[in-house]
Design a protein around this motif. Structure first.
Motif, PDB file in Angstrom:
ATOM      1  N   ARG A   1      17.684 -19.231 -25.646  1.00  0.00           N
ATOM      2  CA  ARG A   1      17.765 -20.030 -26.871  1.00  0.00           C
ATOM      3  C   ARG A   1      16.871 -19.486 -27.971  1.00  0.00           C
ATOM      4  NH1 ARG A   1      21.848 -21.794 -28.834  1.00  0.00           N
ATOM      5  NH2 ARG A   1      22.348 -22.857 -26.955  1.00  0.00           N
TER       6      ARG A   1
ATOM      7  N   GLU B   1      17.746 -18.861 -31.045  1.00  0.00           N
ATOM      8  CA  GLU B   1      18.060 -19.478 -32.333  1.00  0.00           C
ATOM      9  C   GLU B   1      18.818 -20.778 -32.079  1.00  0.00           C
ATOM     10  OE1 GLU B   1      17.061 -18.296 -35.276  1.00  0.00           O
ATOM     11  OE2 GLU B   1      16.204 -16.454 -34.473  1.00  0.00           O
ATOM     12  N   PRO B   2      19.041 -21.576 -33.120  1.00  0.00           N
ATOM     13  CA  PRO B   2      19.690 -22.882 -32.942  1.00  0.00           C
ATOM     14  C   PRO B   2      21.129 -22.839 -32.421  1.00  0.00           C
ATOM     15  CG  PRO B   2      18.730 -22.691 -35.149  1.00  0.00           C
ATOM     16  CD  PRO B   2      18.582 -21.373 -34.485  1.00  0.00           C
ATOM     17  N   THR B   3      21.897 -21.798 -32.744  1.00  0.00           N
ATOM     18  CA  THR B   3      23.290 -21.741 -32.283  1.00  0.00           C
ATOM     19  C   THR B   3      23.480 -20.568 -31.320  1.00  0.00           C
ATOM     20  OG1 THR B   3      24.093 -20.251 -34.018  1.00  0.00           O
ATOM     21  CG2 THR B   3      24.061 -22.630 -34.540  1.00  0.00           C
TER      22      THR B   3
END
Length: 107
Positions: free
Chosen positions: A41, A43-45
């Motif tokens: 994870r 980054e957010p997406t």
């Protein structure tokens, strides 16, 4: 006489395996090769995680078809990060690598 037949059959099998094929799967990275980004994870997406793993951690682009992971050569699959795609290319079975001829979004 048997040996020449075996050689011809082996060459034919290798040639058949090297033809163009179509593959459908998700573009991900070699760190999160099964498209599960919960461990890294970055980054957010998922798409941003794929991009970060490639640019910041030296990961390579791979195709995950739900069962197999194939390293991708040629083209620029990064723009399809975390997307389901259709790839046409040549599979190197030994190296589990696809030489990509074309890539497009899949439905």
């Amino acid at each position: 006489m048997t040996r020449p037949i075996v050689v011809v059959l082996a060459v034919a099998a290798v040639s058949a395996a090297q033809g163009k094929q179509t593959f459908i799967g998700v573009i991900t990275d070699s760190v999160c090769s099964t498209a599960d980004h919960s461990q890294m994870r970055m980054e957010p997406t998922d798409a941003e995680c794929v991009t970060a793993c490639i640019s910041e951690h030296g990961a390579t682009c791979v195709l995950y078809d739900g069962k197999n992971v194939y390293e991708l050569r040629g083209q620029k699959p990064e723009k399809f990060a975390a997307q389901k795609v259709r790839i046409t290319g040549t599979l190197d079975i030994k190296g589990k690598t696809i030489q990509v001829d074309s890539i497009s979004a899949a439905k």
